[in-house]
Design an enzyme around this catalytic site. Structure first.
Site, PDB file in Angstrom:
ATOM      1  N   LYS A  37       0.983  11.623   5.663  1.00  0.00           N
ATOM      2  CA  LYS A  37       1.226  10.515   6.599  1.00  0.00           C
ATOM      3  C   LYS A  37       1.774   9.295   5.858  1.00  0.00           C
ATOM      4  CE  LYS A  37      -1.637   7.365   7.482  1.00  0.00           C
ATOM      5  NZ  LYS A  37      -2.776   6.476   7.797  1.00  0.00           N
ATOM      6  N   LYS A  50       0.836  -1.204   0.000  1.00  0.00           N
ATOM      7  CA  LYS A  50       0.000   0.000   0.000  1.00  0.00           C
ATOM      8  C   LYS A  50       0.869   1.252   0.000  1.00  0.00           C
ATOM      9  CE  LYS A  50      -3.399   2.911   0.554  1.00  0.00           C
ATOM     10  NZ  LYS A  50      -4.287   2.983   1.702  1.00  0.00           N
TER      11      LYS A  50
END
Length: 298
Positions: A248, A173
């Site tokens: 993030k 991811k």
């Protein structure tokens, strides 16, 4: 066959995912710190709302979590009064958050010691994919555990990729989102260059979308206002995938690279661009707003 599911985290992604599970006939008991998020999920599909996370998992066969960051996942499962201390052996845990691979391993190892199976299954597809039930699940964990979870994942998405052992889903991811962050930034740069020369950004985007510069950024989430009616850029960069979330994820990618001595110069540059965009006051806007660092016309 109906499964008793505890769903923890009913934000922009988790809320629609829980609703889709309920619509598929599963008994979903959910919890979120936001009363508004709980009410929205309950109104849409009759999702049962619990008073606490501990109450939500009472009697659950499967626990699914979708939380903002590593610290939230670790606190939920590993705290002295965390869920792993109260879940019975045989429970299946599926964490769909995007967090540090090291955090996944920490939770997965603690779960395994208690006889609890765990998958890391972060998603791709954005809020639209969550609502439509067309998400891509990027899974780490044992193959037989994935087969147990597959019917539930299929109720929320259309693509399931098994990337390897625990934490492999998170690594994959981060690779995907790093590429996305870089591509979005350079697509905005290209459109700004064309606009500076007097080109119509919409026509330029249409050309790129059928040429070698094509990408999700040109065809689905174009960063230039007015090019795509449903893109966040055409509604003031609201909705979509927040700049802070991209920041993030890119930070996690940098940490993951440092952990194995990998080199990601473009990934690090992109992280700095989204950090600058946050400092400019656009942290809560869609990440495509990064184009505004380059051109006020956007």
């Amino acid at each position: 066959m109906s499964t008793r599911i505890a769903f923890l985290g009913l934000g922009n992604m988790g809320g629609p995912m829980a609703v889709n599970l309920a619509r598929a006939g599963h008994a979903v008991q959910a919890f979120d710190l936001s009363a508004e998020a709980c009410a929205k999920a309950a109104d849409q599909a009759g999702v049962s709302i619990a008073a606490t996370a501990a109450a939500a998992v009472d009697g659950a066969q499967v626990v699914i979590s979708m939380l903002p960051a590593s610290r939230h996942v670790e606190a939920l499962y590993l705290a002295d009064d965390g869920l792993l201390a109260r879940l019975p052996a045989g429970t299946l845990v599926i964490d769909c958050s995007t967090i540090a691979p090291a955090s996944v391993l920490k939770v997965a190892q603690a779960a395994s010691a208690r006889g609890i199976a765990m998958l890391d299954a972060p998603v791709s597809g954005g809020t639209a994919g969550a609502a439509a039930g067309t998400l891509t699940f990027i899974v780490g964990g044992e193959a037989e555990v994935l087969e147990r979870a597959r019917p539930l994942l299929q109720a929320m998405g259309k693509n399931i990729f098994h990337m390897g052992a625990s934490s492999a889903g998170q690594v994959a991811k981060l690779c995907n989102n790093m590429a996305l962050g870089v591509i979005m930034a350079v697509t905005g740069e290209a459109l700004a260059l064309g606009a500076a020369h007097g080109l119509d950004a919409k026509v330029l985007s249409q050309m790129m979308a059928v040429s070698t510069g094509r990408s999700w950024a040109t065809e689905v989430c174009n960063p230039w206002p007015g090019v795509l009616e449903n893109a966040p850029a055409s509604r003031g960069y609201t909705g979509g995938f927040g700049n802070d979330l991209m920041l993030k994820d890119l930070g996690l990618a940098v940490e993951a690279a440092m952990g194995v001595g990998a080199t990601i110069p473009l990934g690090e540059l992109a992280r700095n661009l989204y950090a600058l965009n946050k400092q400019a006051g656009r942290g809560g806007l869609d990440f495509s707003s990064v184009v505004k660092l380059i051109s006020d016309k956007a």
